[in-house]
Design an enzyme around this catalytic site. Structure first.
Site, PDB file in Angstrom:
ATOM      1  N   ARG A  50       0.834  -1.208   0.000  1.00 32.63           N
ATOM      2  CA  ARG A  50       0.000   0.000   0.000  1.00 32.63           C
ATOM      3  C   ARG A  50       0.866   1.254   0.000  1.00 32.63           C
ATOM      4  O   ARG A  50       0.565   2.233  -0.685  1.00 32.63           O
ATOM      5  CB  ARG A  50      -0.960  -0.001   1.202  1.00 32.63           C
ATOM      6  CG  ARG A  50      -1.979   1.131   1.140  1.00 32.63           C
ATOM      7  CD  ARG A  50      -3.069   1.002   2.181  1.00 32.63           C
ATOM      8  NE  ARG A  50      -2.563   1.169   3.535  1.00 32.63           N
ATOM      9  CZ  ARG A  50      -3.299   1.027   4.628  1.00 32.63           C
ATOM     10  NH1 ARG A  50      -4.584   0.703   4.520  1.00 32.63           N
ATOM     11  NH2 ARG A  50      -2.774   1.199   5.814  1.00 32.63           N
ATOM     12  N   LYS A 149      -2.641   6.964   1.136  1.00 37.34           N
ATOM     13  CA  LYS A 149      -2.457   7.247   2.565  1.00 37.34           C
ATOM     14  C   LYS A 149      -1.369   8.304   2.658  1.00 37.34           C
ATOM     15  O   LYS A 149      -0.185   8.000   2.864  1.00 37.34           O
ATOM     16  CB  LYS A 149      -2.098   5.961   3.305  1.00 37.34           C
ATOM     17  CG  LYS A 149      -2.310   6.064   4.807  1.00 37.34           C
ATOM     18  CD  LYS A 149      -2.374   4.698   5.444  1.00 37.34           C
ATOM     19  CE  LYS A 149      -2.295   4.765   6.960  1.00 37.34           C
ATOM     20  NZ  LYS A 149      -3.382   5.498   7.605  1.00 37.34           N
ATOM     21  N   GLU A 182     -16.419   6.544   5.165  1.00 36.23           N
ATOM     22  CA  GLU A 182     -15.702   5.876   6.266  1.00 36.23           C
ATOM     23  C   GLU A 182     -15.718   6.787   7.491  1.00 36.23           C
ATOM     24  O   GLU A 182     -16.321   7.853   7.469  1.00 36.23           O
ATOM     25  CB  GLU A 182     -14.268   5.547   5.855  1.00 36.23           C
ATOM     26  CG  GLU A 182     -13.445   6.746   5.418  1.00 36.23           C
ATOM     27  CD  GLU A 182     -12.028   6.384   4.980  1.00 36.23           C
ATOM     28  OE1 GLU A 182     -11.569   5.265   5.241  1.00 36.23           O
ATOM     29  OE2 GLU A 182     -11.372   7.257   4.377  1.00 36.23           O
TER      30      GLU A 182
END
Ligand code: PMP
Length: 288
Positions: A50, A149, A182
């Site tokens: 990721r 991220k 989220e």
């Protein structure tokens, strides 16, 4: 505590970066939050993948290959004598000028902090979390893909502030279309009619590592998982609801926007999934 900063492990007090690092000036960089359980790093490979994808998406070349990063993360745990903890792996754009231009920055900065974890209060697990839908929308993929991220967490921080202003510890963020995205730092799941539901990644959520682990666990338990667009109504009328994240693991949600969820107590499925998650976390992973 020893922290790795740009090539060396140094004492915490000496762990410093330049004020010209674009990670600080612009939030230009990427990171991972990773857990260490009983000497095993949970889903390390997935976190490294990721990180690579986040870096690629912002056109940032990682300063080390996957193997080196893997070793560095393990080393950070070993030098600090940790068997359980939380690791923060950070890559910044590096030192540049006061202009935005990332191509004028030198080598990317690389930081690894391995610390003990400050867990959420036990009360959140026994009594459940209260959420409130906040006015700030999850940043849209056309502006900044929420799958990245990045070091720029202002969108999430604004949501967190708004939740607190409304007297709730955590926020529920919707996307531009009003669909559930989220929480400020966790993914969201609902249980309804013997099925588990979670918003698809395209709805504005991070591809959570815990989310993935929970989806695997649910399937193994015979609980079908569906990724589909969800509305606030779906959340309000759910039989159970929980949030997932590296720090939180699986945390029950018992109230959303002043509506009781299910019985108003943490649900049975939520408990079982958390139990299985914790069993798995201590028994698998990369040995440091
Ligand atoms: N969404 C956001 C915005 C996050 O920052 C995080 C990580 N804290 C998550 C979801 C959960 O992801 P993971 O399970 O990989 O920690």
């Amino acid at each position: 505590m020893k922290v790795y900063v740009n090539g060396a492990f140094v004492e915490q007090e000496d762990a410093k970066i330049s004020v010209f690092d674009h990670g600080l000036l612009y939030g230009d960089g990427v990171f991972e939050g990773i857990r260490l359980y009983s000497g095993n790093i949970f889903k390390l490979e997935e976190h490294l993948i990721r990180l690579e994808r986040s870096a690629h998406a912002i056109a940032l070349e990682l300063p080390a290959a996957r193997g080196e990063l893997r070793e560095l993360v393990c080393e950070a745990c070993r030098v600090n004598g940790l068997t359980d903890g939380y690791i923060r792996l950070v890559v910044t754009r590096g030192v540049g000028s006061l202009g935005l231009a990332p191509w004028e920055c030198g080598e990317p900065g690389l930081i690894v902090i391995a610390d003990t974890i400050a867990l959420y209060p036990e009360q959140f697990y026994t009594e459940g979390l209260r959420l409130v839908t906040v006015p700030t929308r999850r940043v849209g993929a056309a502006a900044l893909p929420p799958m990245v991220k990045s070091l720029n967490y202002l969108n999430n921080i604004l949501a967190k502030i708004e939740a607190r202003q409304a007297g709730c510890p955590e926020a529920l963020l919707l996307n531009d279309e009003g669909k559930v995205a989220e929480c400020s730092g966790d993914n969201l799941f609902l249980l309804q009619g013997g099925q588990l539901f979670t918003p698809p990644i395209g709805a504005g959520s991070l591809r959570g590592i815990t989310r993935g682990a929970v989806m695997d666990i649910a399937e193994e338990m015979g609980l079908p998982v569906r990724e589909c667009d969800l509305t606030r109504y779906d959340v309000w009328v759910a039989e159970e609801c929980f949030a997932t994240g590296t720090a939180a693991e699986v945390i029950p949600v018992v109230e959303v926007d002043g509506r009781r969820i299910g019985t108003g107590r943490p649900g049975q499925w939520t408990h079982r999934i958390l139990e299985k998650f914790q069993e798995r976390a201590v028994s698998e992973g990369t040995r440091i």
